[in-house]
Design a protein around this motif. Structure first.
Motif, PDB file in Angstrom:
ATOM      1  N   LEU A 128       0.855  -1.185   0.000  1.00 31.50           N
ATOM      2  CA  LEU A 128       0.000   0.000   0.000  1.00 31.50           C
ATOM      3  C   LEU A 128       0.886   1.229   0.000  1.00 31.50           C
ATOM      4  O   LEU A 128       1.875   1.288   0.741  1.00 31.50           O
ATOM      5  N   SER A 129       0.548   2.202  -0.818  1.00 35.01           N
ATOM      6  CA  SER A 129       1.343   3.416  -0.936  1.00 35.01           C
ATOM      7  C   SER A 129       0.473   4.635  -0.648  1.00 35.01           C
ATOM      8  O   SER A 129      -0.596   4.785  -1.240  1.00 35.01           O
ATOM      9  N   LEU A 130       0.936   5.471   0.274  1.00 36.45           N
ATOM     10  CA  LEU A 130       0.238   6.720   0.577  1.00 36.45           C
ATOM     11  C   LEU A 130       0.843   7.810  -0.295  1.00 36.45           C
ATOM     12  O   LEU A 130       1.891   8.369   0.011  1.00 36.45           O
ATOM     13  N   ASP A 131       0.192   8.095  -1.409  1.00 33.77           N
ATOM     14  CA  ASP A 131       0.671   9.107  -2.337  1.00 33.77           C
ATOM     15  C   ASP A 131       0.111  10.461  -1.906  1.00 33.77           C
ATOM     16  O   ASP A 131      -0.685  10.552  -0.978  1.00 33.77           O
ATOM     17  N   VAL A 132       0.513  11.513  -2.583  1.00 37.49           N
ATOM     18  CA  VAL A 132       0.057  12.860  -2.227  1.00 37.49           C
ATOM     19  C   VAL A 132      -1.447  13.003  -2.415  1.00 37.49           C
ATOM     20  O   VAL A 132      -2.135  13.533  -1.553  1.00 37.49           O
ATOM     21  N   THR A 133      -1.964  12.497  -3.515  1.00 37.17           N
ATOM     22  CA  THR A 133      -3.384  12.695  -3.820  1.00 37.17           C
ATOM     23  C   THR A 133      -4.229  11.442  -3.680  1.00 37.17           C
ATOM     24  O   THR A 133      -5.450  11.539  -3.585  1.00 37.17           O
ATOM     25  N   ASP A 134      -3.613  10.261  -3.694  1.00 35.66           N
ATOM     26  CA  ASP A 134      -4.361   9.012  -3.677  1.00 35.66           C
ATOM     27  C   ASP A 134      -3.654   7.948  -2.849  1.00 35.66           C
ATOM     28  O   ASP A 134      -2.457   8.047  -2.571  1.00 35.66           O
ATOM     29  N   LEU A 135      -4.410   6.929  -2.507  1.00 37.08           N
ATOM     30  CA  LEU A 135      -3.876   5.748  -1.838  1.00 37.08           C
ATOM     31  C   LEU A 135      -3.847   4.642  -2.889  1.00 37.08           C
ATOM     32  O   LEU A 135      -4.855   4.408  -3.567  1.00 37.08           O
ATOM     33  N   TYR A 136      -2.701   3.997  -3.061  1.00 33.14           N
ATOM     34  CA  TYR A 136      -2.560   2.924  -4.037  1.00 33.14           C
ATOM     35  C   TYR A 136      -2.364   1.610  -3.293  1.00 33.14           C
ATOM     36  O   TYR A 136      -1.649   1.556  -2.301  1.00 33.14           O
TER      37      TYR A 136
END
Length: 172
Positions: A128-136
């Motif tokens: 799981l990746s916490l990106d600036v605008t979205d969670l992937y």
């Protein structure tokens, strides 16, 4: 006509015209000169580089493992208690709350990148990746199950925590 001098600039004034003339004193270099540093370079200190104000609790023996888990869980429980309602969008959650929530779901944080979280379920493994605008979320083909390739999904932080949790834990 009057002349005013201020910090190496001369201004001449006439009725309604202003002109500026910049002069350089003869002793002043036109280009900056580089001087040796005032202080000698200090040898690198491993204490300065690896010093961290973050406290981690690691049990030293199996006898104290229950105590260690209890001590390290206290701050996490504090943030879990501060979680907003599960119907609220994820952007309404603080980062420590999101981290505590992910830990409660079985995720652990990557040592290489603090924005990456990993989970290993019996049926699948995911990143799981916490990106600036979205969670992937990327379900890994290298994990259990029969995925032909990695499967990636993207979720907006505008979705509720409950919806994201259901979608992520639903698997690939």
């Amino acid at each position: 006509m009057s002349t005013i001098s201020a910090s190496n600039k001369f201004f001449s004034t006439t009725e309604s015209t202003f002109s500026s003339i910049t002069t350089t004193p003869p002793n002043f270099p036109k280009f900056p000169t580089f001087h040796p540093p005032l202080f000698p370079k200090f040898p690198p200190s491993p204490h300065l580089i690896t010093h961290s104000s973050r406290k981690t609790l690691t049990p030293l023996s199996s006898k104290s493992s229950e105590e260690g888990e209890e001590l390290s869980a206290e701050p996490e429980d504090e943030w879990l208690n501060k979680l907003p309602d599960k119907k609220k969008p994820l952007y309404a959650h603080s980062l420590p709350c999101i981290e505590a929530w992910l830990k409660s779901l079985g995720f652990y944080q990557s040592k290489e990148d603090r924005a990456i979280w990993l989970v290993e379920k019996p049926e699948w493994h995911a990143q799981l990746s916490l990106d600036v605008t979205d969670l992937y979320i990327r379900y890994l083909k290298s994990g259990p199950g029969n995925l032909e390739k990695d499967v990636e999904r993207r979720f907006s932080y505008a979705l509720s925590r409950e919806d994201i949790e259901n979608a992520v834990l639903g698997g690939p």
